[in-house]
Write a protein that holds these residues in place. Structure first.
Motif, PDB file in Angstrom:
ATOM      1  N   ASP A 411       0.849  -1.187   0.000  1.00 30.88           N
ATOM      2  CA  ASP A 411       0.000   0.000   0.000  1.00 30.88           C
ATOM      3  C   ASP A 411       0.892   1.247   0.000  1.00 30.88           C
ATOM      4  O   ASP A 411       1.558   1.551   0.983  1.00 30.88           O
ATOM      5  N   THR A 413      -0.230   4.351  -0.419  1.00 37.18           N
ATOM      6  CA  THR A 413      -1.042   5.550  -0.197  1.00 37.18           C
ATOM      7  C   THR A 413      -0.345   6.548   0.717  1.00 37.18           C
ATOM      8  O   THR A 413      -0.323   7.761   0.453  1.00 37.18           O
ATOM      9  N   ARG A 417       0.842  10.374  -0.300  1.00 34.80           N
ATOM     10  CA  ARG A 417       0.375  11.603   0.360  1.00 34.80           C
ATOM     11  C   ARG A 417       1.570  12.439   0.850  1.00 34.80           C
ATOM     12  O   ARG A 417       1.541  13.673   0.786  1.00 34.80           O
ATOM     13  N   LEU A 511      -6.357  12.367  -3.243  1.00 36.07           N
ATOM     14  CA  LEU A 511      -5.364  11.558  -2.542  1.00 36.07           C
ATOM     15  C   LEU A 511      -4.986  12.192  -1.206  1.00 36.07           C
ATOM     16  O   LEU A 511      -4.863  11.505  -0.189  1.00 36.07           O
ATOM     17  N   GLN A 517      -6.854   5.227  -2.864  1.00 30.56           N
ATOM     18  CA  GLN A 517      -5.785   4.348  -2.407  1.00 30.56           C
ATOM     19  C   GLN A 517      -4.812   4.083  -3.552  1.00 30.56           C
ATOM     20  O   GLN A 517      -5.205   4.033  -4.725  1.00 30.56           O
TER      21      GLN A 517
END
Length: 621
Positions: A411, A413, A417, A511, A517
């Motif tokens: 992941d 994400t 960010r 995001l 995601q």
């Protein structure tokens, strides 16, 4: 037996049509218009060659084939003549007396097929020749090959193809067939409109090439990765290596040659004589690897190309599919291998954004690039993804790299960010945009000279991504560019020096708000698929033959090489490896023993049957 099936057997030596070929041939032979989408190696040429022969025998006259490349014309005309079909071409390789002779043969109805490039077809001289045929009712069929060149949305748009719409107006009532190996829905619609074929019947074959194994990995050391791939999978075999620039072609070809690979460069910046010489070697010799830009390949009929490698990412899936489709035209096992990296994505994005095209056009190009990036980053079956792009559904292939070795997923994400926040904070703090290396230094907490120069070690995001490796962050940035959350902007200084910077894109907000995601494949050394079991030095077509049949096959190849040299043709135009392998396996002792062997038509049987039998007999002595 229908007349078209009889021609298939008598002239070309095949027992049955494949896929939709029979329907296409019957439709066009009867005078219908058609747009045919059929993968490379699927038998597109027969879809107009057999109707051409059938309509000529019915008294309808000659078929004119619009073809973009000289190499394609030479190979197809050579193969047709070997099969006993009266065919010719008009192109720049002919001198004036030869040109006049072909024009005379055309006017007097001595030919079945005439090949010419679109630029020549649209000249007043050529149109006058067609006018005469049409007036006498002797213009049987107009075939437009590589029809994707008509479309501005295609991967190889050629403006001169748009002019071919004139043929529909000038020769009303003459059936037309347009053919291509690849076109998405947008491109298909543009082809139909551009050629005024809106009323044509559409034939779409499966885009699946099950003999091709797709393999994509992250770019790290391009030369080392390519050499390892060739050595492990395709030593001494024919292949094509695609590069983005002419300079890279030259460097890669030289490096491969230094490593012992028979590699030759090919790009539009080379002298035409040298370019032609390299192409001729590739077509006529075994085991040549052509390192090229996309200037090379369209119309190349060489059936035994065992791999196509991309060391730089193509522009879109259509181009990727067209280029990889040049591998394994003989239906035998082949590889489509690609490496790509963040810089590939940046370069392709920049070329789109800095182009002079309208914004609508740029948006389409970005979408096509994003689809290719999604294919490259995919963690599921690549063949499924590829076919889905062309509107075709399928199950997992079990043969691509992801099916053979499912990758781990992580992941990204949080990392995404943090990168986006850093882009924002940097611009907020200094009003400037910076490149990816500088931004990654900030996220990872690397206090470089440049970071200290601008005081960016004081940003709130400094060091927040210290747990991520540079490779992981590069993978995240590729996804951010694909999603439109980050954009590449080129900055040119007063000194003339230019560099790429990153800015926030339209999709960054979702995001940053945690509404989206980012899942990524684990960045690691990609595992190779199971190597296909084949004895080193054995041609793919002959891999399953026993020892005695192998000897016959080798002798047949040597005999074929002599015949090809005498006729000035590539060896595969005389007989393909698959035909020689079938002959070697059958071990014919008399002419009837050759009946039913694919590729052994009546003319070839008459011309070569006795010699083939003698070669097989001598191999036993």
């Amino acid at each position: 037996m229908s007349s078209s099936l009889y021609i298939l057997h008598e002239v070309f030596g095949y027992e049955a049509f494949r896929g939709p070929q029979a329907d296409i041939v019957e439709h066009v032979s009867a005078g219908g218009d058609a747009l045919v989408l059929m993968p490379t190696g699927g038998g597109k040429s027969l879809c107009y060659q057999i109707p051409a022969i059938a309509r000529q025998r019915a008294g309808c006259g000659i078929t004119v084939v619009v073809s973009p490349l000289i190499a394609l014309m030479h190979d197809q005309v050579g193969a047709l003549r070997e099969a006993g079909v009266a065919a010719a071409f008009l192109n720049s390789t002919l001198d004036w007396p030869q040109t006049l002779k072909v024009e005379q043969q055309t006017a007097e109805g001595e030919l079945t097929l005439l090949y010419a490039a679109p630029e020549r077809v649209m000249t007043e001289r050529f149109l006058a020749l067609l006018d005469g045929l049409h007036a006498r009712g002797q213009l049987a069929l107009l075939a437009i090959d590589e029809a994707h060149c008509v479309s501005q949305w295609g991967h190889d748009f050629r403006p001169e193809y748009r002019q071919l719409a004139l043929l529909a107006e000038r020769y009303a009532g003459v059936p037309r067939i347009a053919l291509t190996a690849t076109a998405d829905a947008l491109t298909r619609a543009d082809i139909l409109e551009g050629l005024q074929l809106q009323a044509a019947r559409l034939f779409i074959s499966s885009f699946d090439r099950p003999n091709i194994r797709y393999h994509v990995e992250e770019k790290k050391e391009p030369l080392a990765q390519l050499l390892r791939f060739i050595a492990q999978e395709h030593a001494h075999e024919a292949g094509i290596v695609y590069c983005q620039s002419r300079r890279r072609v030259e460097e890669m070809a030289r490096a491969l040659a230094d490593a012992g690979v028979q590699a030759l460069p090919y790009h539009a910046g080379m002298p035409s004589e040298l370019r032609q010489a390299h192409q001729d070697r590739f077509l006529r010799e075994d085991g040549i690897v052509m390192v090229a830009t996309i200037a090379f390949g369209m119309g190349i009929d060489k059936p035994d190309v065992r791999f196509v490698a991309h060391v730089d990412m193509p522009r879109n899936i259509e181009g990727y599919y067209q280029e990889t489709g040049r591998a394994g035209r003989d239906g035998l096992a082949a590889d489509a291998w690609m490496i790509y990296g963040l810089q590939d994505v940046v370069n392709q994005r920049r070329m789109i954004d800095e182009g002079e095209a309208a914004e609508e056009f740029k948006a389409v190009l970005r979408g096509k690039l994003d689809a290719l990036l999604a294919l490259a980053e995919a963690t599921d079956c690549r063949r499924q993804r590829l076919l889905a792009y062309f509107g075709e559904t399928s199950g997992p292939c079990g043969n691509c790299d992801n099916c053979l070795h499912p990758p781990a997923v992580w992941d990204g994400t949080d990392a995404a960010r943090k990168l986006l926040s850093t882009i924002y904070r940097v611009h907020q703090a200094s009003g400037l945009s910076f490149g990816m290396g500088h931004l990654m230094d900030i996220v990872r907490g690397q206090a470089s000279d440049k970071v200290r120069q601008f005081g960016h070690e004081g940003l709130s995001t400094f060091g927040l991504g210290a747990a991520y490796s540079e490779r992981q962050l590069r993978a995240v940035l590729r996804q951010l560019l694909a999603l439109g959350a980050a954009e590449v902007r080129r900055v040119v200084l007063d000194s003339g020096h230019a560099f790429d910077t990153l800015t926030l894109g339209a999709q960054a907000r979702s995001l940053l708000r945690g509404e989206q995601q980012v899942l990524l494949r684990q960045s690691s050394a990609a595992a190779r698929g199971k190597s296909r079991s084949r004895r080193a030095g054995v041609a793919a077509a002959a891999a399953a033959l026993g020892p005695e049949a192998q000897v016959r096959f080798i002798n047949l190849k040597a005999w074929r090489a002599e015949v090809a040299r005498e006729h000035g043709l590539p060896a595969y135009v005389v007989f393909q490896d698959t035909t020689l392998a079938a002959i070697a396996e059958r071990n014919p002792r008399a002419l009837p023993d050759l009946d039913g062997i694919a590729g052994m038509g009546a003319k070839r049987l008459d011309a070569y049957g006795a010699q083939v039998i003698e070669v097989c007999r001598s191999a036993q002595d």
